[in-house]
Every structure is written in C-alpha cells, then in structure tokens.
Scaffold this active site. Structure first.
Site, PDB file in Angstrom:
ATOM      1  N   THR A 159       0.807  -1.219   0.000  1.00 44.71           N
ATOM      2  CA  THR A 159       0.000   0.000   0.000  1.00 44.71           C
ATOM      3  C   THR A 159       0.838   1.266   0.000  1.00 44.71           C
ATOM      4  O   THR A 159       0.478   2.269  -0.614  1.00 44.71           O
ATOM      5  CB  THR A 159      -0.914   0.002   1.257  1.00 44.71           C
ATOM      6  OG1 THR A 159      -1.804  -1.093   1.136  1.00 44.71           O
ATOM      7  CG2 THR A 159      -1.701   1.286   1.387  1.00 44.71           C
ATOM      8  N   ASP A 195       1.404  -6.711  -4.505  1.00 47.95           N
ATOM      9  CA  ASP A 195       0.621  -6.666  -3.276  1.00 47.95           C
ATOM     10  C   ASP A 195       1.180  -7.836  -2.452  1.00 47.95           C
ATOM     11  O   ASP A 195       1.399  -8.919  -2.983  1.00 47.95           O
ATOM     12  CB  ASP A 195      -0.852  -6.912  -3.623  1.00 47.95           C
ATOM     13  CG  ASP A 195      -1.754  -6.822  -2.413  1.00 47.95           C
ATOM     14  OD1 ASP A 195      -2.678  -6.002  -2.447  1.00 47.95           O
ATOM     15  OD2 ASP A 195      -1.556  -7.587  -1.446  1.00 47.95           O
ATOM     16  N   SER A 196       1.432  -7.614  -1.173  1.00 44.08           N
ATOM     17  CA  SER A 196       2.154  -8.653  -0.430  1.00 44.08           C
ATOM     18  C   SER A 196       1.337  -9.922  -0.239  1.00 44.08           C
ATOM     19  O   SER A 196       1.860 -10.934   0.223  1.00 44.08           O
ATOM     20  CB  SER A 196       2.661  -8.123   0.909  1.00 44.08           C
ATOM     21  OG  SER A 196       1.631  -8.040   1.850  1.00 44.08           O
ATOM     22  N   THR A 233       1.639  -4.703   4.166  1.00 45.57           N
ATOM     23  CA  THR A 233       1.474  -5.087   5.573  1.00 45.57           C
ATOM     24  C   THR A 233       0.897  -6.496   5.741  1.00 45.57           C
ATOM     25  O   THR A 233       1.122  -7.133   6.765  1.00 45.57           O
ATOM     26  CB  THR A 233       0.546  -4.099   6.309  1.00 45.57           C
ATOM     27  OG1 THR A 233      -0.711  -4.055   5.634  1.00 45.57           O
ATOM     28  CG2 THR A 233       1.150  -2.717   6.369  1.00 45.57           C
ATOM     29  N   ASP A 234       0.159  -6.962   4.716  1.00 47.16           N
ATOM     30  CA  ASP A 234      -0.565  -8.229   4.910  1.00 47.16           C
ATOM     31  C   ASP A 234       0.343  -9.395   5.276  1.00 47.16           C
ATOM     32  O   ASP A 234      -0.012 -10.222   6.120  1.00 47.16           O
ATOM     33  CB  ASP A 234      -1.370  -8.584   3.649  1.00 47.16           C
ATOM     34  CG  ASP A 234      -2.569  -7.652   3.472  1.00 47.16           C
ATOM     35  OD1 ASP A 234      -2.934  -6.970   4.447  1.00 47.16           O
ATOM     36  OD2 ASP A 234      -3.134  -7.608   2.362  1.00 47.16           O
ATOM     37  N   THR A 254       0.094 -21.704  20.303  1.00 47.55           N
ATOM     38  CA  THR A 254      -1.233 -21.302  20.787  1.00 47.55           C
ATOM     39  C   THR A 254      -1.957 -20.375  19.793  1.00 47.55           C
ATOM     40  O   THR A 254      -1.325 -19.563  19.118  1.00 47.55           O
ATOM     41  CB  THR A 254      -1.169 -20.623  22.169  1.00 47.55           C
ATOM     42  OG1 THR A 254      -2.494 -20.186  22.526  1.00 47.55           O
ATOM     43  CG2 THR A 254      -0.245 -19.414  22.185  1.00 47.55           C
ATOM     44  N   GLN A 255      -3.267 -20.513  19.745  1.00 50.54           N
ATOM     45  CA  GLN A 255      -4.097 -19.597  18.933  1.00 50.54           C
ATOM     46  C   GLN A 255      -4.214 -18.227  19.596  1.00 50.54           C
ATOM     47  O   GLN A 255      -4.617 -17.252  18.973  1.00 50.54           O
ATOM     48  CB  GLN A 255      -5.532 -20.129  18.807  1.00 50.54           C
ATOM     49  CG  GLN A 255      -5.671 -21.367  18.013  1.00 50.54           C
ATOM     50  CD  GLN A 255      -7.108 -21.874  17.999  1.00 50.54           C
ATOM     51  OE1 GLN A 255      -8.035 -21.179  18.402  1.00 50.54           O
ATOM     52  NE2 GLN A 255      -7.279 -23.091  17.532  1.00 50.54           N
ATOM     53  N   CYS A 256      -3.931 -18.168  20.901  1.00 45.19           N
ATOM     54  CA  CYS A 256      -4.046 -16.889  21.616  1.00 45.19           C
ATOM     55  C   CYS A 256      -3.030 -15.906  21.038  1.00 45.19           C
ATOM     56  O   CYS A 256      -1.969 -16.306  20.574  1.00 45.19           O
ATOM     57  CB  CYS A 256      -3.756 -17.079  23.098  1.00 45.19           C
ATOM     58  SG  CYS A 256      -4.931 -18.135  23.924  1.00 45.19           S
TER      59      CYS A 256
HETATM   60  N1  ASP Z   1      -2.665  -5.622   0.484  1.00 45.94           N
HETATM   61  C1  ASP Z   1      -1.591  -4.740   0.857  1.00 45.94           C
HETATM   62  C2  ASP Z   1      -0.304  -5.538   0.897  1.00 45.94           C
HETATM   63  O1  ASP Z   1      -0.085  -6.273   1.819  1.00 45.94           O
HETATM   64  C3  ASP Z   1      -1.893  -4.122   2.169  1.00 45.94           C
HETATM   65  C4  ASP Z   1      -0.827  -3.184   2.696  1.00 45.94           C
HETATM   66  O2  ASP Z   1       0.221  -2.973   2.162  1.00 45.94           O
HETATM   67  O3  ASP Z   1      -1.085  -2.602   3.750  1.00 45.94           O
HETATM   68  O4  ASP Z   1       0.492  -5.427  -0.013  1.00 45.94           O
END
Ligand code: ASP
Length: 351
Positions: A21, A65-66, A97-98, A286-288
C-alpha cells in the site's frame, strides 16, 4: 547516538521496495489500489533528503501486493542484501502489511549472524494520500537503520518491523489490525525502540551478533512442505487426517487452544500419533495472541506431548512457519530439525 561513521562519512541506506500500500495509487480503470513506480515515493517524501545519509533504492520488478508474496521473493531479498551487504550500513524494506510479519520472520532465520539492521516498513494508507502513515513509518525506519552506538556499530542489528512509532523484532510481530495505523503488535516481546520526540532504544533487549567482523551466513534453501492446522470445535476427522497425514507435508503447525490444548477424543489423538509415527514434525503453537504453550498443565496438552508433539513456546505462527521452512531447508534429518526447533535461534521464542 550517532548516524554517521566515526571518520565522517555519511551513513548509507539501501531502500528496497517490494510493493504494498505504501507505494500504491488508485487505478481509475480498475478502481482498485495498484503499485506504482518507486521513484515517485522519493518525490513524495522530500524529508528524507534532510538526513545527511546516502540513500540508494532498489525496486523489485514486478511490484506486488504482499498477498502475492512467495518464498522466491524472500530468496531474492536475501540475495540482494548479501550482494550489497558491504556497501550499506542498513537496509529498509518497503513491503505490504498483509504478509510483512511472515517475510520479516523468515528473513530473520535466513540471515544468520546479522550485523546490520534490516527494517521492514509499509503503511495502511498510500504515501500520496493526505493522512498517510507511510511518511512517518519510512522516515523512522530509515533513521533506525542508520543509527549507530558509541563504538560505531549499528544499534539494531536485527530484522525488525517499524510501524506507527514502534520498532518490533520481526519474528515476534504479527499484523493484528486491518484498519488502525497501529497495525502490528509484538505481544510476547517488548518493543526494541519507540519513537517520540527522540527515538528511545531498549538496548538491553536488542540482540548483538557474536562477532561484528564475521560476515553473516545467507541461507536460501527453504523447504515449504509445512501445513498449519487450526483446531476448532466441530473439526472433522477427515480434515485432520488430510492435513496431518498429507503426503507432501514434512511438518505441521498445530494452532491449539490456550496453553496448548486440543480435543482429547481418541480419533483425534490417534491421527496425531499416526502422523508422528510417519515421521511428521508436529509443533504446538497457541491460537491466543499472547502467552505460551505448556503441555504439562492439562490432560489434553499432556496427551499431545505423549503423542510426539513438540512445544512451540510463545512463537507466533508466522515465525514458526519461517523457522520450519528454514530448518527443513537446511537439515535433512528430523533430529536436526527438532533440535533447531527447541533452540532460540534469533530471539523468536522465550523458553
Ligand atoms: N494488500 C496490501 C499488501 O499487503 C496491504 C498493505 O500494504 O497494507 O500489499
């Protein structure tokens, strides 16, 4: 804190742009965000020019896009860092970020004996939008990548994620919020640094290499034959069998309840035992979002341990996956892989 070499030369940073992004813009035809040319990002952040650093950039082609990240990108990243290692004081990786936590985790294992910062960052809003968080994230990441201690050594020779004024160890971080600027958290390990008026480094928490002089080992062999089984009420024997006994799987991460608990039903435990006898490596996480696995508290946890399941301690799923990809890529025998899993290799677990 120093940012330049004792001999007066400028700190040098390689900015590596993979997509995400931070560098996206709205495509009028698709009416969706797509990545654009990196040179425009530098135009968008003239503030970077105010640092007295030499900043070079490298743009991946294609930008992604990640959500499209594959282990081949990690291999390319590691090879790039290896090639340019002696030319820069630090590396900043712009990444979506993904899957940033997966990439930062896996890179932390792929580079053994790191002596320079590799700082991942990105943003929730594209850098060209008025309220973007991208500028602040990028500027902080660059400053941290350039920071040196009183002896001229990098302050943070680790693979990290820098996001919303917090610097986290990469293999302790996970994306936990899809909307907020504070998108990442490191629940089981405190921040390595926090940026306010000054950047405050928690120096006692930062890992220091055994030797500053030794060149790191760059590992590029990854074996991705790993599955993740998230336990949930109503899970069926067919699903558990498919994942645990799948032919193309060398290891399975079991995402269990609480302190490492799973159903105590005989059908479930007998599939776990069968997988273990087949030579699959089974790791309990753990899922936590915080806390650790302890298979000695409840009968359900004890049964897993007796069935041959290993303790993942307080590992995140992202880190467990990257660690397994790395260990399976480097070692052929289960004994060696299991020995590695038990060890804290890059600060990824506290035992
Ligand atoms: N879909 C985007 C990615 O991971 C989201 C982001 O960058 O925040 O490339």
């Amino acid at each position: 804190m120093k940012y330049n070499h004792p001999n007066g030369t400028k700190a040098s940073i390689l900015l590596i742009y993979t997509g995400g992004t931070i560098g996206m813009r709205e495509d009028p035809v698709l009416q969706a965000l797509i990545p654009f040319d990196f040179s425009q990002i530098l135009e968008e952040v003239p503030e970077l020019g105010k640092f007295a650093y030499k900043i070079d950039s490298y743009t991946f082609d294609p930008l992604i896009d990640s959500s499209d990240v594959e282990p081949s990108l990690w291999v390319s990243l590691v090879r790039l860092i290896e090639e340019r290692y002696d030319d820069y004081d630090g590396f900043v990786v712009l990444h979506g970020t993904d899957t940033m936590a997966y990439s930062a985790s896996t890179l932390s294992f792929m580079i053994e004996g790191l002596t320079k910062p590799v700082i991942f960052t990105g943003s929730q809003l594209p850098i060209g939008t008025p309220r973007t968080d991208g500028k602040e994230n990028l500027i902080s990441a660059v400053e941290i990548a350039a920071a040196k201690d009183e002896d001229g050594h990098p302050l943070v020779p680790e693979v990290c994620i820098c996001f919303d004024n917090v610097l986290m160890r990469g293999n302790r971080s996970r994306k936990f919020n899809a909307d907020h600027f504070r998108a990442f958290r490191s629940e089981d390990y405190p921040p390595l640094a926090e940026a306010g008026i000054n950047i405050r480094y928690n120096r006692s928490l930062i890992r220091i290499p055994e030797s500053w002089e030794k060149r790191p080992l760059f590992h590029t062999a990854l074996d991705t034959r790993v599955s993740i089984l998230k336990i949930h009420p109503g899970i069926t024997p067919g699903v558990v069998r498919n994942i645990l006994l799948g032919e193309d799987t060398r290891a399975v991460i079991l995402e269990t309840y609480g302190a490492g608990n799973a159903p105590s039903k005989e059908w479930f435990l007998s599939i776990v035992r069968e997988a273990s006898e087949m030579g699959k490596i089974l790791l309990n996480i753990t899922q936590c979002v915080a806390g650790r696995v302890n298979m000695d508290i409840y009968a359900t946890g004890k049964s897993l341990k007796a069935a041959g399941v290993m303790n993942g301690y307080d590992s995140t799923t992202e880190s467990a996956l990257g660690k397994l990809f790395y260990l399976l890529g480097v070692f052929d025998t289960n004994e060696e892989v299991k020995k590695g899993l038990e060890m804290d290799l890059r600060g990824e677990i506290s035992k």
